[in-house]
Every structure is written in structure tokens, then in C-alpha cells.
Design an enzyme around this catalytic site. Structure first.
Site, PDB file in Angstrom:
ATOM      1  N   HIS A   1       4.915   0.154  -0.767  1.00 54.50           N
ATOM      2  CA  HIS A   1       5.358  -0.628  -0.026  1.00 54.50           C
ATOM      3  C   HIS A   1       5.548  -2.066   0.449  1.00 54.50           C
ATOM      4  O   HIS A   1       3.525  -2.081   1.176  1.00 54.50           O
ATOM      5  CB  HIS A   1       6.518   0.030   1.476  1.00 54.50           C
TER       6      HIS A   1
ATOM      7  N   HIS B   1       3.849  -4.946   3.310  1.00 53.54           N
ATOM      8  CA  HIS B   1       3.347  -5.525   4.993  1.00 53.54           C
ATOM      9  C   HIS B   1       3.587  -7.279   4.889  1.00 53.54           C
ATOM     10  O   HIS B   1       2.834  -7.385   4.034  1.00 53.54           O
ATOM     11  CB  HIS B   1       2.823  -4.596   5.874  1.00 53.54           C
TER      12      HIS B   1
ATOM     13  N   HIS C   1       0.192  -1.154   0.396  1.00 56.65           N
ATOM     14  CA  HIS C   1       0.529  -0.068  -0.157  1.00 56.65           C
ATOM     15  C   HIS C   1       0.628   0.680  -0.312  1.00 56.65           C
ATOM     16  O   HIS C   1       1.651   0.885   0.135  1.00 56.65           O
ATOM     17  CB  HIS C   1      -1.491  -0.183   1.716  1.00 56.65           C
TER      18      HIS C   1
ATOM     19  N   ASP D   1      -4.270 -10.957  -0.625  1.00 53.69           N
ATOM     20  CA  ASP D   1      -3.102 -10.952  -0.168  1.00 53.69           C
ATOM     21  C   ASP D   1      -2.460 -11.314  -2.103  1.00 53.69           C
ATOM     22  O   ASP D   1      -3.198 -11.328  -3.177  1.00 53.69           O
ATOM     23  CB  ASP D   1      -3.173 -12.966  -0.298  1.00 53.69           C
ATOM     24  N   HIS D   2      -1.162 -10.737  -1.528  1.00 52.12           N
ATOM     25  CA  HIS D   2      -0.893 -10.412  -3.056  1.00 52.12           C
ATOM     26  C   HIS D   2      -1.392  -9.163  -3.608  1.00 52.12           C
ATOM     27  O   HIS D   2      -0.761  -9.231  -4.838  1.00 52.12           O
ATOM     28  CB  HIS D   2       0.091 -11.464  -3.678  1.00 52.12           C
TER      29      HIS D   2
END
Length: 138
Positions: free
Chosen positions: A40, A42, A15, A80-81
């Protein structure tokens, strides 16, 4: 008897925190590294806690496998991803993908699909080992 059942799932997502109407300087001042123009990522950990009365026959508040499937289908498989700013997901357009906003919208995605004997108690999302946010439906 009121019990609480929690399930943990995880997802990885990218995000960027950026307010388009602000200057670059202000965005970097407020959001720091989270304003990186290349985004970036997480490794998020998501906890969902239900509360209610267990079924008198099964003893389950909700089958944990069913809860896991619901969490994956409605949240983690979608995020996810992904790039939460660019990929389709359940955040309304223009809503920054902060941990605070995510817990609210995750709640909205899950709540309609729970059995009648239980309700959401808490959605907790951990963004880093030091930062997490909880939402209790208030």
C-alpha cells in the site's frame, strides 16, 4: 545567535509491514492494513530542520535551495514512487520501512553532507494526515 532552518519536500512510496517469521494472523493483528500482501502507498511529507549560526556574510545557515537539492538527491528521488520493501534504497535489508525507521535512516543519509556551521536538529516524516514521526539524533 542560534537559528533553525526547515525545508519540506514530499514523495510517494509503497511499503508493507510484515515480519516473515510471524504467522499471517499475527502480522495482520499487529500491522493491520499495513500488512497487505499487495503493499500500500502513502503521500509522505518530509521536513528537515537544521540548527546553527548563520554565515556572517550571506546571512544563511544553509542556502535553502542547496538543502532542497540535498534532500532530493539523498532521499526523495530515491524513495519517490518506489516500493520501499523491494526497490534499492538506503534501508538495510530486513529493516521494516516504518516511519520510525525511515526518520533514523534519513538522518544518517543527510548528516554527512551539511556545512560545518550547522547540524541536523530534526527529521520529521509525515505518513498520513494523522501520523508523523520525528527524530532528533538521540
Amino acid at each position: 545567535m542560534l537559528v533553525y532552518l526547515s525545508r519540506k519536500e514530499s514523495f510517494n512510496a509503497a511499503h508493507q509491514l510484515w515480519v516473515p517469521s510471524w504467522s499471517d494472523e499475527k502480522n495482520f493483528e499487529i500491522f493491520g492494513k499495513c500488512a497487505n500482501k499487495n503493499f500500500h502507498g502513502h503521500n509522505y511529507e518530509l521536513w528537515v530542520t537544521l540548527k546553527g549560526k548563520p554565515d556572517p556574510v550571506t546571512g544563511f545557515l544553509m542556502d535553502a535551495k542547496v538543502l532542497a537539492k540535498l534532500m532530493r538527491e539523498k532521499v526523495t528521488d530515491i524513495l519517490d514512487h518506489s516500493n520501499m520493501n523491494m526497490d534499492p534504497n538506503f534501508l538495510p535489508e530486513g529493516v521494516l520501512p516504518t516511519t520510525e525507521n525511515l526518520v533514523y535512516y534519513i538522518w544518517q543519509e543527510l548528516a554527512p553532507f551539511l556545512p560545518d556551521n550547522c547540524q541536523l536538529h530534526c527529521v520529521k516524516l509525515q505518513e498520513t494526515p494523522k501520523i508523523y514521526c520525528e527524530y532528533f539524533g538521540e
